[in-house]
Enzyme design. Structure first.
Site, PDB file in Angstrom:
ATOM      1  N   ALA A 272       0.850  -1.181   0.000  1.00 60.87           N
ATOM      2  CA  ALA A 272       0.000   0.000   0.000  1.00 60.87           C
ATOM      3  C   ALA A 272       0.887   1.233   0.000  1.00 60.87           C
ATOM      4  O   ALA A 272       2.101   1.127   0.190  1.00 60.87           O
ATOM      5  CB  ALA A 272      -0.910   0.028   1.221  1.00 60.87           C
ATOM      6  N   HIS A 307      -0.589   1.149   9.277  1.00 61.34           N
ATOM      7  CA  HIS A 307       0.742   1.543   8.801  1.00 61.34           C
ATOM      8  C   HIS A 307       0.652   2.773   7.896  1.00 61.34           C
ATOM      9  O   HIS A 307       1.344   3.771   8.116  1.00 61.34           O
ATOM     10  CB  HIS A 307       1.377   0.354   8.061  1.00 61.34           C
ATOM     11  CG  HIS A 307       2.728   0.613   7.497  1.00 61.34           C
ATOM     12  ND1 HIS A 307       3.886   0.098   8.039  1.00 61.34           N
ATOM     13  CD2 HIS A 307       3.131   1.339   6.423  1.00 61.34           C
ATOM     14  CE1 HIS A 307       4.913   0.491   7.342  1.00 61.34           C
ATOM     15  NE2 HIS A 307       4.486   1.242   6.333  1.00 61.34           N
ATOM     16  N   GLU A 308      -0.205   2.684   6.894  1.00 59.31           N
ATOM     17  CA  GLU A 308      -0.293   3.814   5.947  1.00 59.31           C
ATOM     18  C   GLU A 308      -0.823   5.057   6.641  1.00 59.31           C
ATOM     19  O   GLU A 308      -0.353   6.169   6.398  1.00 59.31           O
ATOM     20  CB  GLU A 308      -1.162   3.453   4.745  1.00 59.31           C
ATOM     21  CG  GLU A 308      -0.730   2.192   3.996  1.00 59.31           C
ATOM     22  CD  GLU A 308       0.754   2.127   3.663  1.00 59.31           C
ATOM     23  OE1 GLU A 308       1.382   3.175   3.451  1.00 59.31           O
ATOM     24  OE2 GLU A 308       1.306   0.997   3.651  1.00 59.31           O
TER      25      GLU A 308
END
Ligand code: TRP
Ligand code: ZN
Length: 885
Positions: A272, A307-308
């Site tokens: 991603a 995370h993103e």
């Protein structure tokens, strides 16, 4: 993209870093979007560093330049030059405005870098991927992360074909144009590097949610997907909301735009991407439903969404000065993501999962020809450095530093780091300095970890002195040489430890030469910061069993000559779930050695004995028990061998598990499988997931004892499974056992999921894990299947990645057929998508340590590959590195 390498590769070096001579304060982009042709108009407001005398040079790859003007005047031919990916312009001044128009070709872009088409011409959509150097495939720009600019982006396109138009930043108007076209504008108030630019255009559907930040900012969260996938986005939306709340609570970090868009695509090179305000996800890490996703995949979606999102601060608000600092954002963000996942789920299980990944993916990298420091000193192609070392080891380094500061100290340090560097491009030194400054300590010794490749060996030996009642623990370290780094220095290694009495209780620790105030706890951290050091514990009544490196307090390989009984004691008694698992892993590795060497069976007996007792007791959580019952994987076990025969490793590991299954007993396994009932409704709570995890493990062990009965059970489980977790577990047992029922089950699976690409990926992966003797043949059949394509990275990884990485015995065939097949396919893949080809080529890692027959065959295949003309810079760097001694 497709920069074919005919000349010698150019090395970019950290030591050559120079601040940019030209910056861009403001960029205005407008796109006339089309699938075959897109025209990009750009206006760059230039700033010049008066101290540097350099002509204006902008990056640009594969751009068709339509027009160029400086300060309102069209530039005549002689005043610009565009070659080898660089546009040089004469006459620019500080404050100049440079205007260009270029044409790019999205549908022809198979590298999936820059602007490209996802899906089909008729139904697909357009999107961008700019990290690391994709922006230069879209327009001319100083495409480096230390040039931060404000972006205004206008998109124009046919309304029927592209009803949804998105770019990063806040919306700033939209409207109609002639001929059925429309436009939309976006303004990003936060200056950002070009790698965080993104746009998306096409027929997408959305789900939306209103979110209010802790300080009261209203944010619209929107997830976009193609119509057949939008029904599977709700879990990701929940995970996003949890992530945002968690970052507010744990780090005091809030979101900073009015909208946050997330888009799913099936055509993506990586997991991603954290583009500012417009995250783009590989569908694999966004879509989830019980019928097509496993529990592991649910947790992966939660982790990647987090995370993103976390990158918005660790990466976007504070970005990297140059790509050598990549771990500044990735290591830190992986660490934050791991903390989040530990908080949302079970902390010890998360730690087990992370350490297992580190050992499976990073340790082999650190031990092989491609070994590099967390902050590499040079690269040819930066995309080759999005590695387990930069991500996972990088996270371990942050964890060590965080551990040394304690919870509150780390938070203080992070607050200072974010405030000091907000809106700027920073370095790893900046990070360590901020954390140290906030706590009045010097963390620069940890910089050595960032510069040195290779996994340190930590050697421990204990000596008990009954007359003095002291226990002396001598720790020493040694890091083997890695390519270009023959000599290693000592690193600061925090060793968290406890001492156990024989009855399984912990001993209060009194470290010699220490103030009484810190004395007496049962767990503590000592830091080994030289080659060797001895720590003396006092008031110890009997020879203790040390529990070392608790929680995996440093990314090292521990060498300690425990007696099997010591490890069994820790496996039975250690209260810390992680360390309990770790003792079992070490014991299993010793048991593996027992089987290989055939001399004694003390470790094997102790391992089987301890685990069968835990299995019978039922006192351990089902998920932890499943992990305890799993010995280290084949890759990890191979890492312990000086000379590797993958067939041998596979057979021995099977034997190891058979011994365990035998000790637990056929009846007990069968009964447990029956007892782990499957409710008709699939619940995702921890207890339900744990049951499924244990059920899978039990079926796998049962299959080693009684394949015929296990395959009957597996078929039943496959037919009645309400969740993908149970269905896939059953199918894998059938396939790995080469059961006659496999064929029908695979046919059924294929019918059922023909329209679901992510499930079809599983269909390919399962077959890539068939037994070694049949799998190469099957891989060849599968790549001829109508559903296979080299153009889709997920599909390539599902077949070739699953085979070459997760089926070592099936890839490393003694006749070299596996190597030849992979090498042949890499050449074709490289012509389409160099990033994916280069990543897949790392499956050859470790070939130097193979037994002679396989080593020779691998050498030939890699050599043939290296000799191919016109390979990409990406693949060239990997293959050349692979041949390095
Ligand atoms: N920065 C992304 C992350 O969150 C990684 C990434 C996504 C990436 N797409 C990429 C890296 C393409 C290189 C090329 O980890
Ligand atoms: Zn990341």
């Amino acid at each position: 993209m497709n920069t074919r390498n005919d000349a010698a590769p150019v090395l970019i070096r950290l030591s050559d870093y120079r601040a940019p001579a030209w910056r861009v304060s403001q960029v205005n982009l407008s796109f006339d979007l089309g699938i075959d042709d897109t025209v990009v108009s750009s206006r760059l407001h230039l700033q010049r560093d008066a101290t540097l005398q350099e002509p204006l040079r902008l990056d640009g790859e594969g751009l068709e330049l339509l027009s160029i003007a400086l300060d309102g005047q069209a530039l005549p031919e002689g005043q610009w030059r565009y070659e080898n990916g660089v546009l040089e312009v004469e006459g620019a001044r500080d404050g100049s405005l440079l205007e260009t128009r270029v044409r790019v070709r999205p549908a022809a872009n198979t590298a999936l870098e820059g602007l490209y088409l996802s899906g089909t011409r008729e139904g697909g959509f357009l999107l961008t991927q700019c990290e690391a150097e994709g922006f230069r495939h879209i327009t001319f720009f100083p495409d480096r992360p230390d040039v931060l600019a404000s972006y205004t982006v206008t998109l124009r396109a046919d309304r029927a074909r592209f009803p949804v138009l998105l770019a990063g930043g806040n919306p700033d108007g939209h409207g109609e144009l002639e001929d059925g076209r429309h436009w939309a504008r976006f303004v990003d108030p936060h200056p950002k590097p070009s790698y965080l630019f993104a746009l998306v255009a096409g027929r997408l559907q959305q789900i939306a949610r209103d979110y209010v930040t802790a300080r009261g900012r209203a944010v619209k969260l929107v997830i976009w997907a193609e119509p057949d996938a939008i029904g599977r986005c709700d879990y990701a939306m929940d995970a996003l909301e949890r992530s945002m709340r968690w970052d507010e609570q744990s780090y005091g970090r809030e979101y900073d735009l009015d909208v946050f868009h997330v888009v799913a695509t099936h055509d993506f090179n990586m997991g991603a991407m954290e583009n500012k305000g417009l995250n783009i996800f590989n569908a694999k890490y966004l879509l989830a439903d019980p019928d097509s996703s496993t529990d592991d995949e649910y947790r992966a979606v939660e982790a990647v969404v987090a995370h993103e999102y976390f990158h918005n601060w660790s990466g976007n608000r504070v970005t990297c000065r140059d790509w050598f600092q990549l771990s500044l954002k990735e290591g830190l963000t992986v660490f934050r993501e791991q903390q989040f996942s530990a908080d949302m789920n079970s902390a010890p299980l998360k730690r087990i999962e992370d350490v297992a990944l580190l050992r499976r993916a990073q340790f082999p990298e650190d031990a092989g020809p491609l070994a590099h420091p967390v902050r590499p000193a040079q690269y040819s192609e930066i995309n080759n450095f999005y590695t387990a070392t930069v991500y996972e080891k990088g996270s371990e380094l942050v964890r060590m530093v965080a551990g040394s500061l304690g919870r509150d100290g780390f938070r203080r340090g992070m607050d200072l780091y974010f405030s000091r560097h907000d809106g700027h491009a920073a370095t790893l030194e900046d990070f360590l300095r901020a954390l140290g400054d906030a706590n009045g300590v010097d963390l620069m010794p940890y910089l050595a970890w960032y510069a040195q490749a290779g996994t340190p060996r930590l050697h421990a030996r204990g000596h008990y002195d009954a007359t003095q009642r002291t226990y002396a623990l001598t720790l020493s370290q040694h890091t083997p040489p890695t390519p270009n780094q023959p000599h290693k220095q000592a690193l600061p290694i925090p060793v968290k430890l406890a001492l156990f009495r024989r009855d399984g209780r912990m001993i209060p620790l009194h470290l010699a030469g220490e103030p009484a105030a810190t004395s007496g706890g049962v767990e503590r951290v000592v830091v080994l910061d030289r080659a060797e050091q001895t720590f003396v514990f006092q008031q110890v009544d009997a020879a203790p069993v040390p529990s070392l490196l608790r929680g995996f307090s440093a990314p090292v390989i521990l060498e300690c000559d425990y007696a099997p009984a010591d490890l069994a004691l820790l496996l039975r008694h250690d209260a810390d779930g992680f360390n309990r698992w770790e003792a079992g892993q070490q014991l299993a590795a010793r048991a593996f050695d027992n089987l290989r060497d055939g001399n004694d069976t003390a470790a094997l007996d102790a391992w089987c004995e301890a685990l069968s007792a835990l299995f019978a007791e039922g006192s351990v959580d089902a998920a932890l028990l499943a992990d305890l019952l799993t010995p280290p994987g084949e890759i990890e076990l191979a890492e312990r061998e000086r000379v590797v025969n993958p067939s041998h490793v596979h057979a021995l590991r099977q034997q190891l598990q058979e011994s365990l299954a035998l000790r637990i007993g056929r009846e007990a396994l069968h009964a447990r499988h029956q007892a782990l009932a499957t409710p008709a409704v699939v619940a995702l709570d921890a207890a339900s997931q744990a049951q499924r995890r244990l059920k899978r493990r039990v079926l796998e062990l049962f299959a080693l004892l009684d394949p015929w009965a296990a395959h009957a059970l597996g078929t039943q489980q496959y037919d009645s499974a309400p969740s993908m977790t149970d269905r896939l577990a059953a199918l894998v047992v059938l396939a790995r056992g080469n059961a006659p029922q496999t064929r029908a089950a695979l046919l059924h699976f294929r019918e059922r999921y023909a329209d679901n690409p992510l499930a079809m990926d599983k269909w390919f992966s399962i077959q890539a894990q068939l037994p070694a003797e049949v799998v190469v043949e099957r891989v060849r059949e599968l790549e001829a299947d109508a559903a296979f394509t080299l153009k889709n990275p997920n599909r390539v990884n599902a077949l070739f990645g699953a085979w070459a990485r997760n089926n070592p015995d099936g890839f490393h065939r003694p006749d070299g057929s596996g190597y030849r097949l992979l090498a042949e396919r890499l050449v074709q893949l490289d012509a389409l998508n160099p990033q994916v080809a280069a990543r897949l080529a790392t499956a050859f890692n470790g070939w130097q340590r193979l037994e002679p027959t396989r080593r020779a065959a691998a050498r030939t295949a890699i050599g043939t590959l290296a000799a191919q003309p016109g390979l990409s810079r990406n693949l060239t760097e990997i293959v050349q590195g692979m041949l390095h001694d």
